[in-house]
Design a protein around this motif. Structure first.
Motif, PDB file in Angstrom:
ATOM      1  N   TYR A 118      27.292  27.698  88.474  1.00  0.00           N
ATOM      2  CA  TYR A 118      26.942  26.398  87.660  1.00  0.00           C
ATOM      3  C   TYR A 118      28.130  26.183  86.763  1.00  0.00           C
ATOM      4  O   TYR A 118      28.404  25.108  86.215  1.00  0.00           O
ATOM      5  CB  TYR A 118      25.699  26.735  86.732  1.00  0.00           C
ATOM      6  N   THR A 121      30.778  24.004  88.841  1.00  0.00           N
ATOM      7  CA  THR A 121      30.579  22.553  89.325  1.00  0.00           C
ATOM      8  C   THR A 121      30.486  21.718  87.836  1.00  0.00           C
ATOM      9  O   THR A 121      30.021  20.553  87.800  1.00  0.00           O
ATOM     10  CB  THR A 121      29.019  22.338  89.976  1.00  0.00           C
ATOM     11  N   ASN A 122      30.541  22.354  86.742  1.00  0.00           N
ATOM     12  CA  ASN A 122      30.452  21.772  85.646  1.00  0.00           C
ATOM     13  C   ASN A 122      31.771  21.401  85.070  1.00  0.00           C
ATOM     14  O   ASN A 122      32.594  22.445  84.510  1.00  0.00           O
ATOM     15  CB  ASN A 122      29.660  22.657  84.571  1.00  0.00           C
ATOM     16  N   HIS A 123      32.235  20.259  85.198  1.00  0.00           N
ATOM     17  CA  HIS A 123      33.652  19.817  84.667  1.00  0.00           C
ATOM     18  C   HIS A 123      33.963  20.295  83.137  1.00  0.00           C
ATOM     19  O   HIS A 123      34.947  20.692  82.833  1.00  0.00           O
ATOM     20  CB  HIS A 123      33.818  18.259  85.034  1.00  0.00           C
ATOM     21  N   ASP A 155      28.828  23.551  96.650  1.00  0.00           N
ATOM     22  CA  ASP A 155      29.179  22.027  96.544  1.00  0.00           C
ATOM     23  C   ASP A 155      30.670  22.437  96.657  1.00  0.00           C
ATOM     24  O   ASP A 155      31.542  22.544  95.867  1.00  0.00           O
ATOM     25  CB  ASP A 155      29.112  21.861  95.107  1.00  0.00           C
ATOM     26  N   THR A 158      33.574  20.140  95.028  1.00  0.00           N
ATOM     27  CA  THR A 158      33.648  20.001  93.486  1.00  0.00           C
ATOM     28  C   THR A 158      34.261  21.519  93.383  1.00  0.00           C
ATOM     29  O   THR A 158      35.065  21.528  92.261  1.00  0.00           O
ATOM     30  CB  THR A 158      32.290  20.028  92.745  1.00  0.00           C
ATOM     31  N   ALA A 159      33.852  22.364  93.996  1.00  0.00           N
ATOM     32  CA  ALA A 159      34.423  23.909  93.747  1.00  0.00           C
ATOM     33  C   ALA A 159      35.862  23.698  93.906  1.00  0.00           C
ATOM     34  O   ALA A 159      36.668  24.283  93.135  1.00  0.00           O
ATOM     35  CB  ALA A 159      33.796  24.835  94.756  1.00  0.00           C
TER      36      ALA A 159
END
Ligand code: C2E
Ligand code: MG
Ligand code: MG
Ligand code: MG
Length: 278
Positions: A118, A121-123, A155, A158-159
Motif C-alpha cells: 500500500y 502504490t501510494n504516490h 500493480d 505503479t510499483a
C-alpha cells in the motif's frame, strides 16, 4: 466452551473466527487512537556477510507496545493497518524513526526498511519517503527498501514507477521473502532490484538433500542475475555452513542475533568502533 464441545466442527470454527474478528477490531481501534509516535519503536537486526562475519546492514523491524494491549507483533498490526487504511501514516512514522537510527550508525552500515504494498502504490507516501530521506541528510545509498514479490506484482506498473524513482535517488531495493510468492522471475531483470532475501522457509529441513539443492539453486540464480543474496531465518551452525558452501553473500537470523532495540545496537556499535560487539 465451543472448543471443548466440538473440536474442529463448524461451531468451533465460527467461535474461533468470531473472537479473532473481535480481537482484530479491538486492535484496529487501539491503532486508530494510539499515540503512534510514542508507542511505536524500531528494533534492528544485524545482517552479516557470510564470508567474514562483518556487519553489512541492519533491518528495521517495527514494535508496538500499547498501554491496553501490551506488545503486539508486526505480523498482526501491519496487516490491520493495511486493512484499515492506517498504513501510510504508520509507515511515515516508522520510516522517520528508522532514518534517525541510521544517522547514528557507522557510515559503512546500511539500513533496510520494509515497505507495504500500500505504500508502494501510494504516490503521496513515496513522495513523503523521498522528502524524509532528503531531510535526514543520510546518503540514500545507505538505505535499502524491502518489498515483497506480492507487493510488486499487485500493480506492476505503479510499483515499477515508484521503484525507479527511489532507485534513481540512489536507494537500494530488495525483494523480501523470496520464494513464498509465485516467484515469477521473468520480471526481476526488468525491475531495479539489487538484493534478494531468501525466505526463511528455505532454511527449514536442510537435512533433506532436495531442500539443500533448492537453496543452492536459489543462490545460483541470484549469482547469475548479479543480485546480492541474503538468507533469512538462519538459526543453526548447519544452516550457516550450507550458506558458506553455496556462496550465499549475507545472512540474517537468530544464529547471529535476534532483533534488538535500536538504541542498544547503536550503542554497541559505536562503542565497538564499527565492529559488531554483540
Ligand atoms: P520480514 O521483513 O521478513 O522480517 C523478518 C522477520 O523474521 C522478523 O519478524 C524477524 O524477527 C524474524 N526473524 C529474524 N531472524 C529469524 C530467525 O532466525 N528465526 C525466525 N523464526 N525468525 C527470524 P518480525 O519482526 O516479527 O516481523 C514480521 C514481519 O512484519 C516482517 O517480515 C515484515 O514483513 C513485517 N514488518 C516488520 N516491521 C515492519 C515495518 O516497519 N513496516 C512494514 N510494512 N512491515 C514490517
Ligand atoms: Mg523484511
Ligand atoms: Mg523477509
Ligand atoms: Mg516475512
Amino acid at each position: 466452551r465451543a472448543k471443548a464441545e466440538a473440536p474442529g466442527s463448524a461451531v468451533y470454527y465460527s467461535a474461533e473466527h468470531e473472537s479473532e474478528i473481535r480481537q482484530d477490531r479491538a486492535t484496529e481501534a487501539a491503532l486508530r487512537t494510539a499515540d503512534l509516535e510514542a508507542e511505536m519503536t524500531v528494533h534492528l537486526q544485524p545482517i552479516v556477510w557470510v564470508k567474514d562475519g562483518s556487519l553489512k546492514s541492519v533491518e528495521a523491524l517495527a514494535r508496538w507496545t500499547n498501554p491496553e494491549l501490551g506488545s503486539v507483533g508486526p505480523d498482526v498490526f501491519i496487516a490491520i493497518a493495511e486493512r484499515s487504511g492506517l498504513i501510510n501514516r504508520l509507515t511515515k512514522i516508522l520510516f522517520r524513526k528508522a532514518l534517525h537510527h541510521l544517522a547514528d550508525l557507522p557510515e559503512d552500515i546500511s539500513l533496510s526498511f520494509n515497505l507495504s504494498a500500500y505504500d508502494l502504490t501510494n504516490h503521496e507516501t513515496i513522495l513523503s519517503i523521498v522528502a524524509l530521506i532528503r531531510q535526514s541528510g543520510v546518503r540514500p545509498d545507505r538505505l535499502i527498501l524491502e518489498l515483497t514479490e506480492t507487493a510488486v506484482m499487485q500493480d506492476l506498473e505503479t510499483a515499477r514507477t515508484a521503484m525507479d524513482l527511489l532507485h534513481r535517488l540512489g536507494v537500494c531495493i530488495a525483494l523480501d521473502d523470496f520464494g513464498t510468492g509465485q516467484s515469477n522471475l521473468s520480471y526481476v531483470h526488468k525491475l531495479p532490484i539489487d538484493l534478494v532475501k531468501l525466505d526463511r522457509s528455505f532454511m527449514a529441513n536442510i537435512d533433506d538433500p532436495s531442500s539443500r539443492n533448492l537453496v543452492c539453486a536459489a543462490v545460483s540464480l541470484c549469482q547469475s542475475l548479479e543480485l546480492t543474496c541474503i538468507a533469512e531465518g538462519v538459526e543453526t551452525a548447519e544452516q550457516f555452513a550450507l550458506l558458506q558452501s553455496v556462496g550465499c553473500d549475507a545472512y540474517q537470523g537468530y544464529y547471529f542475533s535476534k532483533p534488538v532495540p535500536a538504541a542498544d545496537l547503536v550503542a554497541d556499535l559505536t562503542q565497538a568502533n564499527g565492529s559488531v560487539g554483540l
